[in-house]
Scaffold this motif. Structure first.
Motif, PDB file in Angstrom:
ATOM      1  N   GLN A  15      28.455 -35.774  28.291  1.00  0.00           N
ATOM      2  CA  GLN A  15      27.873 -34.614  27.604  1.00  0.00           C
ATOM      3  C   GLN A  15      26.983 -35.036  26.440  1.00  0.00           C
ATOM      4  O   GLN A  15      26.107 -34.305  26.007  1.00  0.00           O
ATOM      5  CB  GLN A  15      28.990 -33.683  27.109  1.00  0.00           C
ATOM      6  N   GLY A  54      30.581 -32.593  32.407  1.00  0.00           N
ATOM      7  CA  GLY A  54      30.042 -32.756  31.054  1.00  0.00           C
ATOM      8  C   GLY A  54      28.548 -32.500  30.985  1.00  0.00           C
ATOM      9  O   GLY A  54      28.018 -32.051  29.965  1.00  0.00           O
ATOM     10  N   MET A  58      38.057 -23.349  29.269  1.00  0.00           N
ATOM     11  CA  MET A  58      38.049 -23.603  27.821  1.00  0.00           C
ATOM     12  C   MET A  58      36.922 -24.561  27.455  1.00  0.00           C
ATOM     13  O   MET A  58      36.194 -24.361  26.481  1.00  0.00           O
ATOM     14  CB  MET A  58      39.382 -24.212  27.392  1.00  0.00           C
ATOM     15  N   MET A  59      36.794 -25.630  28.241  1.00  0.00           N
ATOM     16  CA  MET A  59      35.735 -26.588  27.973  1.00  0.00           C
ATOM     17  C   MET A  59      34.357 -25.918  28.130  1.00  0.00           C
ATOM     18  O   MET A  59      33.452 -26.113  27.323  1.00  0.00           O
ATOM     19  CB  MET A  59      35.859 -27.756  28.965  1.00  0.00           C
ATOM     20  N   TYR A  98      34.841 -30.650  24.188  1.00  0.00           N
ATOM     21  CA  TYR A  98      36.233 -30.298  23.905  1.00  0.00           C
ATOM     22  C   TYR A  98      37.124 -30.737  25.058  1.00  0.00           C
ATOM     23  O   TYR A  98      36.829 -30.471  26.218  1.00  0.00           O
ATOM     24  CB  TYR A  98      36.336 -28.785  23.702  1.00  0.00           C
ATOM     25  N   LEU A 138      36.244 -23.560  17.500  1.00  0.00           N
ATOM     26  CA  LEU A 138      35.357 -23.535  18.668  1.00  0.00           C
ATOM     27  C   LEU A 138      35.161 -22.123  19.216  1.00  0.00           C
ATOM     28  O   LEU A 138      34.581 -21.940  20.288  1.00  0.00           O
ATOM     29  CB  LEU A 138      35.928 -24.439  19.772  1.00  0.00           C
ATOM     30  N   GLN A 198      33.610 -22.766  27.783  1.00  0.00           N
ATOM     31  CA  GLN A 198      33.377 -21.852  26.665  1.00  0.00           C
ATOM     32  C   GLN A 198      33.013 -22.638  25.405  1.00  0.00           C
ATOM     33  O   GLN A 198      32.132 -22.237  24.649  1.00  0.00           O
ATOM     34  CB  GLN A 198      34.644 -21.041  26.429  1.00  0.00           C
ATOM     35  N   ALA A 199      33.695 -23.758  25.200  1.00  0.00           N
ATOM     36  CA  ALA A 199      33.426 -24.567  24.004  1.00  0.00           C
ATOM     37  C   ALA A 199      32.000 -25.110  24.012  1.00  0.00           C
ATOM     38  O   ALA A 199      31.383 -25.262  22.953  1.00  0.00           O
ATOM     39  CB  ALA A 199      34.428 -25.716  23.911  1.00  0.00           C
ATOM     40  N   MET A 200      31.470 -25.410  25.190  1.00  0.00           N
ATOM     41  CA  MET A 200      30.092 -25.945  25.231  1.00  0.00           C
ATOM     42  C   MET A 200      29.045 -24.831  25.296  1.00  0.00           C
ATOM     43  O   MET A 200      27.852 -25.086  25.481  1.00  0.00           O
ATOM     44  CB  MET A 200      29.906 -26.966  26.369  1.00  0.00           C
ATOM     45  N   GLY A 201      29.495 -23.575  25.120  1.00  0.00           N
ATOM     46  CA  GLY A 201      28.559 -22.470  24.966  1.00  0.00           C
ATOM     47  C   GLY A 201      28.229 -21.723  26.243  1.00  0.00           C
ATOM     48  O   GLY A 201      27.313 -20.900  26.260  1.00  0.00           O
ATOM     49  N   LEU A 253      37.280 -20.151  20.559  1.00  0.00           N
ATOM     50  CA  LEU A 253      37.973 -19.930  21.832  1.00  0.00           C
ATOM     51  C   LEU A 253      39.038 -18.844  21.695  1.00  0.00           C
ATOM     52  O   LEU A 253      39.546 -18.358  22.698  1.00  0.00           O
ATOM     53  CB  LEU A 253      38.634 -21.237  22.310  1.00  0.00           C
ATOM     54  N   LYS A 289      40.911 -24.389  18.216  1.00  0.00           N
ATOM     55  CA  LYS A 289      40.453 -23.302  19.094  1.00  0.00           C
ATOM     56  C   LYS A 289      39.680 -22.257  18.288  1.00  0.00           C
ATOM     57  O   LYS A 289      38.696 -21.696  18.773  1.00  0.00           O
ATOM     58  CB  LYS A 289      41.646 -22.654  19.808  1.00  0.00           C
ATOM     59  N   ARG A 295      34.017 -37.659  30.443  1.00  0.00           N
ATOM     60  CA  ARG A 295      33.329 -36.362  30.536  1.00  0.00           C
ATOM     61  C   ARG A 295      32.647 -36.021  29.210  1.00  0.00           C
ATOM     62  O   ARG A 295      31.528 -35.496  29.192  1.00  0.00           O
ATOM     63  CB  ARG A 295      34.357 -35.293  30.922  1.00  0.00           C
ATOM     64  N   ALA A 316      26.824 -25.006  20.211  1.00  0.00           N
ATOM     65  CA  ALA A 316      27.970 -25.365  21.062  1.00  0.00           C
ATOM     66  C   ALA A 316      27.619 -26.450  22.073  1.00  0.00           C
ATOM     67  O   ALA A 316      28.495 -27.210  22.489  1.00  0.00           O
ATOM     68  CB  ALA A 316      28.484 -24.124  21.778  1.00  0.00           C
ATOM     69  N   ARG A 317      26.360 -26.528  22.458  1.00  0.00           N
ATOM     70  CA  ARG A 317      25.968 -27.555  23.415  1.00  0.00           C
ATOM     71  C   ARG A 317      26.358 -28.959  22.925  1.00  0.00           C
ATOM     72  O   ARG A 317      26.592 -29.880  23.712  1.00  0.00           O
ATOM     73  CB  ARG A 317      24.444 -27.468  23.652  1.00  0.00           C
ATOM     74  N   VAL A 343      29.022 -29.747  21.348  1.00  0.00           N
ATOM     75  CA  VAL A 343      30.470 -29.860  21.147  1.00  0.00           C
ATOM     76  C   VAL A 343      31.153 -30.186  22.472  1.00  0.00           C
ATOM     77  O   VAL A 343      30.990 -29.462  23.454  1.00  0.00           O
ATOM     78  CB  VAL A 343      31.050 -28.531  20.608  1.00  0.00           C
ATOM     79  N   GLN A 398      40.965 -30.186  26.096  1.00  0.00           N
ATOM     80  CA  GLN A 398      42.232 -29.533  25.761  1.00  0.00           C
ATOM     81  C   GLN A 398      43.408 -30.433  26.151  1.00  0.00           C
ATOM     82  O   GLN A 398      43.221 -31.485  26.768  1.00  0.00           O
ATOM     83  CB  GLN A 398      42.326 -28.192  26.481  1.00  0.00           C
TER      84      GLN A 398
END
Lengths: 231, 282
Positions: A134, A80, B165-166, A58, A33, B168-171, A35, A30, A130, A53-54, A56, A60
């Motif tokens: 992406q 995604g 969360m996802m 994630y 990233l 935010q992680a992807m910007g 977060l 976290k 997903r 970030a595009r 990445v 959870q």
């Protein structure tokens, strides 16, 4: 509080983050990233990770998701594609990409199902689909194999290995130490601080395991063997 | 009952205004309410609807449109609650409790200082039968604007509601969508004041949405159904309240609760009807 963590990973490999409960595994990803509030930097291909970030994806822990949310498998996977969408969330080519990703994780027949009707293994496959949609360069998965069936675990590993061969880097918070040598190329061992990080062959040793899990060193006379935690 | 209502509807302009306003408010509250309950912000809806009160009073004092003062205080309350939550150990419900009660108390004091034709009782409990043409037009304008915004940002609102969360992680800037929703919520709270009043707005926001949540498998279905249900209970509540000479706002709220209670056992998510006696959901 997690501190003194610094390591470098090669691109295009499968990496596990291991450590006892409360070691800071989820906290580490976290923080990486952005977060949660943290100090320090994470670089990806020499750029600040937050700036790219595009690239990445994630996932959870399943327990963090609201599984009663009214959303179908197809809609969930399409999320995604939002990485490439404009501010309104509109993006082209989502339908084809979603169908392709669902086929890859063997969930094509479930496209119209509500997410709430899936088993743990099916849900995890959908979340992996997903990530595929992406088309991210870095996949970060928090305990994806917890509470899922053997078949789903094998299907997910097959997809992740294919992603690795395509040059993607995959970072996984993992609990099952028995599978570490088989599944992963690199390992990051944590316990409130970095214990060791490196290739599985040279890093996943009884000494490092003992240090990570707070067991006596294997060399100590009469001490239980650190490898006991495998069983 | 219906004949009396429709005869009066054809004759009285105030009743036409009431009908249009109540239905518009019901629809838009149902739509926004869907996102509010899915994000676990039901209490935030309550807080903002109370927090707009000092803004209403100040608007009267400063002779500015009510919507501006109310929106300013609504956003201020949302910001204070969010900041307390993010930067302190205080939990969300505590932050909401402190903020909304303070704003409500301030609002009651300020309303008492303002010499206006608007009665405090009407602000707190609504008086849809007293809606003027300008209020009706404002309600329609705000309702249309909110519906357009939800349509435009629907995909992003779905993403940030389901897995922030996802996102935010992807910007994606999840805070932007949070505050967009808070602005829309404030605007809905302002126009709902006339229909059900400040105290009961939260019921109009969450009851139709909660009812549709019991059955919906897709967010788009839930949002549309919730809007339609909100409009319908507002319509029926108005007819019932008007013909029986009882408070329309309270009628709408109780009717919404009755619909929820009737629907609850049949929910696919609850399995109350289909599961064996004493059994648990799996």
């Amino acid at each position: 509080m997690l501190q003194s963590v610094s390591f470098t990973l090669p691109a295009g490999c499968l990496v596990s983050i291991i450590g006892p409960n409360g070691a800071g595994k989820s906290t580490l990803i976290k923080a990486m990233l952005s977060l949660i509030p943290h100090r320090g930097r994470t670089l990806f291909d020499q750029q600040d990770l937050h700036a790219v970030a595009r690239h990445v994806a994630y996932v959870q822990q399943k327990s963090g998701l609201d599984l009663t949310f009214p959303i179908t498998v197809c809609e969930c996977v399409a999320l995604g594609r939002q990485a490439d969408a404009n501010a309104f969330g509109h993006v082209r080519g989502a339908t084809e990409a979603v169908a392709q990703a669902l086929a890859q994780v063997e969930m094509a027949d479930f496209a119209a199902r509500p997410l709430s009707q899936l088993s743990g293994g099916q849900l995890q496959r959908v979340l992996i689909a997903r990530c595929l949609v992406q088309n991210a360069q870095l996949l970060v998965l928090d305990e994806p194999f917890v509470g899922i069936d053997v078949q789903s675990e094998a299907a997910i590993m097959a997809v992740l290995r294919a992603q690795k061969r395509a040059g993607k880097t995959i970072l996984i918070v993992h609990h099952d130490l028995k599978t570490v040598p088989d599944y992963f190329d690199w390992v990051v061992m944590l316990n409130r601080a970095l214990i060791a990080a490196g290739p599985v062959a040279t890093t996943f040793t009884p000494d490092n395991l003992a240090a990570t899990y707070g067991l006596p060193q294997p060399a100590e006379k009469g001490a239980p063997d650190a490898s006991a935690i495998f069983h | 009952m219906l004949q009396l209502f429709f005869t009066d509807l054809a004759e009285f302009h105030f009743l036409q205004n009431a009908l249009i306003t109540a239905v518009a408010v019901g629809i838009v509250a149902g739509v926004i309410g869907s996102f509010i309950i899915l994000r676990g912000l039901s209490l935030m809806g309550d807080a903002i609807s109370h927090a707009v009160l000092p803004g209403v009073a100040l608007s009267f004092m400063l002779h500015i449109p009510m919507v501006i003062g109310a929106a300013a205080f609504g956003i201020l309350a949302a910001t204070i609650i969010t900041l307390i939550k993010q930067f302190s150990a205080i939990k969300s419900d505590t932050a909401i409790g402190i903020t909304f009660s303070t704003f409500l108390a301030l609002g009651v004091i300020l309303i008492g200082l303002v010499h206006t034709t608007t009665n405090l009782f009407h602000i707190l409990f609504g008086n849809v039968l007293a809606v003027q043409d300008a209020d009706r037009n404002l309600t329609l304008g705000i309702a249309a604007a909110v519906l357009v915004l939800v349509g435009l940002f629907f995909k992003r609102l779905r993403l940030t509601s389901f897995d922030p969360m996802m996102a935010q992680a992807m910007g994606i800037r999840t805070n932007f969508y949070h505050f967009l929703l808070m602005i829309m919520l404030t605007l809905v709270a302002v126009v709902s004041m006339q229909s059900v009043g400040t105290i009961l707005i939260v019921a109009l926001l969450i009851t139709p949405a909660a009812t549709c949540y019991l059955f919906a498998d897709r967010l788009v279905v839930m949002v549309i159904a919730s809007g339609l249900l909100g409009g319908l209970i507002s319509l029926v509540g108005l007819v019932f309240g008007y013909t029986h000479n009882i408070a329309v706002g309270s009628c709408i709220v109780i009717l919404g609760a009755l619909v929820f209670v009737v629907c609850f056992p049949f929910s696919k998510k609850q399995h109350l009807i289909t599961r064996p006696l004493g059994g648990k959901n799996v």
